[in-house]
Write a protein that holds these residues in place. Structure first.
Motif, PDB file in Angstrom:
ATOM      1  N   ASN A 183       0.711  -1.521  -0.180  1.00  0.00           N
ATOM      2  CA  ASN A 183       0.213   0.193   0.298  1.00  0.00           C
ATOM      3  C   ASN A 183       0.902   0.888   0.095  1.00  0.00           C
ATOM      4  O   ASN A 183       1.679   1.395   0.723  1.00  0.00           O
ATOM      5  CB  ASN A 183      -0.977   0.048   0.993  1.00  0.00           C
ATOM      6  CG  ASN A 183      -1.930  -0.761   0.945  1.00  0.00           C
ATOM      7  OD1 ASN A 183      -2.069  -1.518  -0.258  1.00  0.00           O
ATOM      8  ND2 ASN A 183      -2.447  -1.509   2.062  1.00  0.00           N
ATOM      9  N   PRO A 231       1.567   4.783   0.869  1.00  0.00           N
ATOM     10  CA  PRO A 231       1.879   5.548   2.168  1.00  0.00           C
ATOM     11  C   PRO A 231       0.807   6.535   2.032  1.00  0.00           C
ATOM     12  O   PRO A 231       0.810   6.887   1.096  1.00  0.00           O
ATOM     13  CB  PRO A 231       3.252   5.927   2.709  1.00  0.00           C
ATOM     14  CG  PRO A 231       4.117   5.913   1.499  1.00  0.00           C
ATOM     15  CD  PRO A 231       3.219   5.303   0.700  1.00  0.00           C
ATOM     16  N   ARG A 232      -0.203   6.852   3.353  1.00  0.00           N
ATOM     17  CA  ARG A 232      -0.810   7.871   3.108  1.00  0.00           C
ATOM     18  C   ARG A 232       0.333   9.293   4.392  1.00  0.00           C
ATOM     19  O   ARG A 232       0.657   8.708   4.637  1.00  0.00           O
ATOM     20  CB  ARG A 232      -2.585   7.481   3.756  1.00  0.00           C
ATOM     21  CG  ARG A 232      -2.588   6.598   2.986  1.00  0.00           C
ATOM     22  CD  ARG A 232      -3.596   5.169   3.683  1.00  0.00           C
ATOM     23  NE  ARG A 232      -4.369   6.548   4.925  1.00  0.00           N
ATOM     24  CZ  ARG A 232      -5.133   5.278   5.777  1.00  0.00           C
ATOM     25  NH1 ARG A 232      -5.066   3.897   5.424  1.00  0.00           N
ATOM     26  NH2 ARG A 232      -5.588   5.595   7.207  1.00  0.00           N
ATOM     27  N   CYS A 286       3.040   7.703   6.573  1.00  0.00           N
ATOM     28  CA  CYS A 286       2.715   6.001   6.380  1.00  0.00           C
ATOM     29  C   CYS A 286       1.815   5.602   6.117  1.00  0.00           C
ATOM     30  O   CYS A 286       0.579   6.386   5.834  1.00  0.00           O
ATOM     31  CB  CYS A 286       3.192   6.312   8.110  1.00  0.00           C
ATOM     32  SG  CYS A 286       1.937   6.938   9.087  1.00  0.00           S
ATOM     33  N   ARG A 287       1.931   4.026   6.221  1.00  0.00           N
ATOM     34  CA  ARG A 287       0.808   3.178   5.933  1.00  0.00           C
ATOM     35  C   ARG A 287      -0.031   3.194   6.768  1.00  0.00           C
ATOM     36  O   ARG A 287      -1.906   2.741   6.160  1.00  0.00           O
ATOM     37  CB  ARG A 287       1.291   2.153   5.368  1.00  0.00           C
ATOM     38  CG  ARG A 287       2.299   1.860   4.496  1.00  0.00           C
ATOM     39  CD  ARG A 287       2.556   0.550   3.864  1.00  0.00           C
ATOM     40  NE  ARG A 287       3.766   0.388   2.899  1.00  0.00           N
ATOM     41  CZ  ARG A 287       4.578   0.163   2.598  1.00  0.00           C
ATOM     42  NH1 ARG A 287       5.427  -0.159   4.193  1.00  0.00           N
ATOM     43  NH2 ARG A 287       5.114   0.873   1.434  1.00  0.00           N
ATOM     44  N   ASP A 288      -0.214   3.514   7.997  1.00  0.00           N
ATOM     45  CA  ASP A 288      -1.573   3.274   9.068  1.00  0.00           C
ATOM     46  C   ASP A 288      -1.691   4.716   9.686  1.00  0.00           C
ATOM     47  O   ASP A 288      -0.630   5.374   9.841  1.00  0.00           O
ATOM     48  CB  ASP A 288      -1.420   2.385   9.965  1.00  0.00           C
ATOM     49  CG  ASP A 288      -1.144   0.733   9.769  1.00  0.00           C
ATOM     50  OD1 ASP A 288      -2.188   0.729   8.483  1.00  0.00           O
ATOM     51  OD2 ASP A 288      -0.032  -0.331   9.401  1.00  0.00           O
ATOM     52  N   ARG A 289      -2.970   5.474   9.765  1.00  0.00           N
ATOM     53  CA  ARG A 289      -2.550   5.826  11.342  1.00  0.00           C
ATOM     54  C   ARG A 289      -1.898   6.163  12.365  1.00  0.00           C
ATOM     55  O   ARG A 289      -2.137   5.050  13.216  1.00  0.00           O
ATOM     56  CB  ARG A 289      -4.202   6.251  11.415  1.00  0.00           C
ATOM     57  CG  ARG A 289      -4.490   7.086  12.165  1.00  0.00           C
ATOM     58  CD  ARG A 289      -5.592   7.516  13.679  1.00  0.00           C
ATOM     59  NE  ARG A 289      -7.344   7.422  12.005  1.00  0.00           N
ATOM     60  CZ  ARG A 289      -7.477   8.837  10.937  1.00  0.00           C
ATOM     61  NH1 ARG A 289      -7.230   9.845  11.862  1.00  0.00           N
ATOM     62  NH2 ARG A 289      -8.745   9.114  10.234  1.00  0.00           N
ATOM     63  N   GLN A 298      -1.122   5.929  16.325  1.00  0.00           N
ATOM     64  CA  GLN A 298      -1.624   5.613  16.930  1.00  0.00           C
ATOM     65  C   GLN A 298      -1.999   7.175  18.159  1.00  0.00           C
ATOM     66  O   GLN A 298      -3.351   7.159  18.928  1.00  0.00           O
ATOM     67  CB  GLN A 298      -0.540   4.684  18.255  1.00  0.00           C
ATOM     68  CG  GLN A 298      -0.964   3.390  17.388  1.00  0.00           C
ATOM     69  CD  GLN A 298      -2.280   2.631  16.872  1.00  0.00           C
ATOM     70  OE1 GLN A 298      -2.973   2.930  17.811  1.00  0.00           O
ATOM     71  NE2 GLN A 298      -2.220   2.101  15.838  1.00  0.00           N
ATOM     72  N   GLY A 346      -6.273  12.853   8.283  1.00  0.00           N
ATOM     73  CA  GLY A 346      -5.727  12.427   7.493  1.00  0.00           C
ATOM     74  C   GLY A 346      -5.851  13.641   6.330  1.00  0.00           C
ATOM     75  O   GLY A 346      -7.113  14.149   6.305  1.00  0.00           O
ATOM     76  N   ASP A 373     -10.575   8.777   5.988  1.00  0.00           N
ATOM     77  CA  ASP A 373      -9.807   8.310   7.057  1.00  0.00           C
ATOM     78  C   ASP A 373     -10.212   8.760   8.771  1.00  0.00           C
ATOM     79  O   ASP A 373     -10.034   8.273   9.692  1.00  0.00           O
ATOM     80  CB  ASP A 373      -9.027   9.188   6.768  1.00  0.00           C
ATOM     81  CG  ASP A 373      -7.748   8.391   6.119  1.00  0.00           C
ATOM     82  OD1 ASP A 373      -7.444   7.383   5.526  1.00  0.00           O
ATOM     83  OD2 ASP A 373      -6.961   9.013   5.149  1.00  0.00           O
ATOM     84  N   GLU A 387     -12.519   6.611  10.159  1.00  0.00           N
ATOM     85  CA  GLU A 387     -11.044   5.116  10.207  1.00  0.00           C
ATOM     86  C   GLU A 387     -11.096   5.632  12.340  1.00  0.00           C
ATOM     87  O   GLU A 387     -11.060   6.143  12.209  1.00  0.00           O
ATOM     88  CB  GLU A 387     -10.322   5.559  10.121  1.00  0.00           C
ATOM     89  CG  GLU A 387      -9.256   3.971  10.072  1.00  0.00           C
ATOM     90  CD  GLU A 387      -7.256   3.835   9.039  1.00  0.00           C
ATOM     91  OE1 GLU A 387      -7.375   3.405   8.790  1.00  0.00           O
ATOM     92  OE2 GLU A 387      -7.400   5.183   9.509  1.00  0.00           O
ATOM     93  N   PRO A 423      -8.328   4.220  15.561  1.00  0.00           N
ATOM     94  CA  PRO A 423      -7.131   4.116  15.608  1.00  0.00           C
ATOM     95  C   PRO A 423      -7.368   2.553  16.281  1.00  0.00           C
ATOM     96  O   PRO A 423      -7.353   2.407  17.037  1.00  0.00           O
ATOM     97  CB  PRO A 423      -6.777   5.460  16.553  1.00  0.00           C
ATOM     98  CG  PRO A 423      -7.139   5.891  16.633  1.00  0.00           C
ATOM     99  CD  PRO A 423      -9.083   5.544  15.817  1.00  0.00           C
TER     100      PRO A 423
END
Length: 70
Positions: A12, A14-15, A32-35, A37, A43, A65, A68, A70
């Motif tokens: 994936n 990066p967002r 990065c790929r994930d939000r 923490q 986003g 985003d 979503e 965390p």
């Protein structure tokens, strides 16, 4: 012969995220790929340095985003 499936899939992309303080002021950027923490990371579609130390414009948020957790 068929190549392994992991060679055909790409990771994936990066967002982009913006760290906001309690007043909605941009404090930092992260890609990065994930939000991330910890912190109030939101986003965004792109990173604009002009947002740093200013309120994040409402149009900059990525609605998908915000859904979503965390």
């Amino acid at each position: 012969m068929t190549p392994p499936s992991f060679l055909l899939t790409s990771p994936n992309a990066p967002r982009h995220f913006v760290l906001l303080d309690q007043n909605g002021i941009c404090l930092a950027f992260k890609s990065c790929r994930d939000r991330p923490q910890h912190g109030n990371w939101v986003g965004v579609e792109e990173v604009r340095l002009a947002w740093l130390h200013h309120p994040l414009p409402a149009h900059a948020r990525r609605p998908q985003d915000d859904q979503e957790t965390p």
